[in-house]
Design an enzyme around this catalytic site. Structure first.
Site, PDB file in Angstrom:
ATOM      1  CD  GLU A  77       8.555  38.030  40.552  1.00 20.67           C
ATOM      2  OE1 GLU A  77       7.375  38.726  41.318  1.00 20.67           O
ATOM      3  OE2 GLU A  77       9.492  37.406  41.365  1.00 20.67           O
ATOM      4  CB  CYS A 138      14.546  41.330  38.613  1.00 19.15           C
ATOM      5  SG  CYS A 138      16.062  40.444  38.643  1.00 19.15           S
ATOM      6  CG  HIS A 162      13.034  36.769  40.924  1.00 20.49           C
ATOM      7  ND1 HIS A 162      12.225  37.698  41.134  1.00 20.49           N
ATOM      8  CD2 HIS A 162      14.139  37.471  40.772  1.00 20.49           C
ATOM      9  CE1 HIS A 162      12.869  39.120  41.222  1.00 20.49           C
ATOM     10  NE2 HIS A 162      14.045  38.524  40.867  1.00 20.49           N
TER      11      HIS A 162
HETATM   12  N1  PCA Z   1      18.539  39.510  40.347  1.00 20.70           N
HETATM   13  C1  PCA Z   1      18.116  40.903  40.717  1.00 20.70           C
HETATM   14  C2  PCA Z   1      19.117  41.816  39.445  1.00 20.70           C
HETATM   15  C3  PCA Z   1      19.794  40.759  38.678  1.00 20.70           C
HETATM   16  C4  PCA Z   1      19.320  39.376  39.102  1.00 20.70           C
HETATM   17  O1  PCA Z   1      19.768  38.282  38.683  1.00 20.70           O
HETATM   18  C5  PCA Z   1      17.105  41.222  40.980  1.00 20.70           C
HETATM   19  O2  PCA Z   1      16.282  40.517  41.608  1.00 20.70           O
HETATM   20  O3  PCA Z   1      16.656  42.465  40.820  1.00 20.70           O
END
Ligand code: PCA
Length: 209
Positions: A77, A138, A162
C-alpha cells in the site's frame, strides 16, 4: 522491526496475516529482531494495542499486514486515508469518520514501495503497488502507524501490505477464491524485511553483522 497481522473478520475463521505475524515473531534478520503481534479487528482495541506496541518496542520499522479477500497477490500500500468506515468485530460502526480529528487527509507509506514490489516479483511472488488500502481496519492501523512515525519520529519507516487468502484455508473451505500458499507469504515477509532493513539510511544493521 514490528510486524502486525489481524484476527479473522467478516465471516472467515482464519486470517493468514495472524499466522504470518506469529510465525515471524522472534526471528532475527540483518541483526534485527522481528516482533510479530496480532491486532484485534476493533477500532478501539487495535488503536490502543498498536500505540502500546510502538511505544514499548520503539521499532525502527513497522509493517502492518492484513487480508484483502478476493485479491490475487501481495499489494504493497502507498497511501493511508484519514477516514474510517465499516462495522468491526466489536460491533462498532464507523461511517466516514476521521481517524485522527485534526490529522492530514492522507499519509504516504515510508516503505520503499516500488523497490519492494520489484524485489517480491524477482522472488517469484505476484505483487503490485496499491493506491488504496480501503477504509476499514487495515487503512486505520496504517494511518495510525504513519501518524505516530510522523509526529514522534519512531518508527523511522512504516507501511502496510495486503495479502490474499491462504491456499491452505481456501482448499479446506472448498471454494475457489484467489489465494497464495502460506510458504509464499512467509517468503514475502522475509524479502520485505531484507529490503526494508537494507534501505534504511546509514544502515546500522549491516555494521552489526
Ligand atoms: N483486513 C481488513 C481488516 C483486517 C484484515 O485483515 C482490512 O483490509 O481492512
Amino acid at each position: 522491526m514490528l510486524v502486525t497481522g489481524f484476527e479473522p473478520f467478516g465471516g472467515d475463521d482464519e486470517n493468514p496475516t495472524s499466522i504470518i505475524a506469529n510465525g515471524m515473531n522472534g526471528r532475527v534478520m540483518n541483526g534485527v529482531e522481528i516482533v510479530g503481534r496480532v491486532l484485534p479487528v476493533s477500532y478501539v482495541r487495535a488503536k490502543s494495542s498498536l500505540i502500546d506496541l510502538l511505544h514499548s518496542i520503539k521499532p525502527d520499522v513497522y509493517v502492518g499486514l492484513g487480508l484483502a479477500p478476493g485479491s490475487t497477490g501481495v499489494a504493497v500500500e502507498k497511501v493511508a486515508l484519514n477516514i474510517a468506515r465499516g462495522r468491526d468485530n466489536d460491533g462498532d460502526d464507523m461511517d466516514d469518520e476521521p481517524i485522527i480529528e485534526d490529522g492530514p487527509a492522507a499519509y504516504f507509506s515510508t516503505l520503499p514501495v516500488r523497490s519492494l514490489v520489484e524485489a517480491l516479483r524477482s522472488a517469484g511472488i505476484p505483487a503490485r503497488e496499491s493506491y488504496h488500502a480501503g477504509t476499514y481496519l487495515c487503512n486505520y492501523v496504517m494511518y495510525i502507524g504513519l501518524r505516530i512515525a510522523a509526529v514522534e519520529g519512531v518508527p523511522r519507516v512504516a507501511g502496510f501490505m495486503h495479502f490474499p487468502y491462504h491456499s491452505e484455508y481456501i482448499s479446506k473451505r472448498g471454494s475457489a477464491s484467489p489465494s497464495l500458499p502460506l510458504s509464499m507469504m512467509f517468503n514475502s515477509l522475509i524479502r520485505t524485511a531484507e529490503v526494508v532493513l537494507e534501505s534504511l539510511v546509514g544502515n546500522p544493521y549491516k555494521a552489526n553483522q
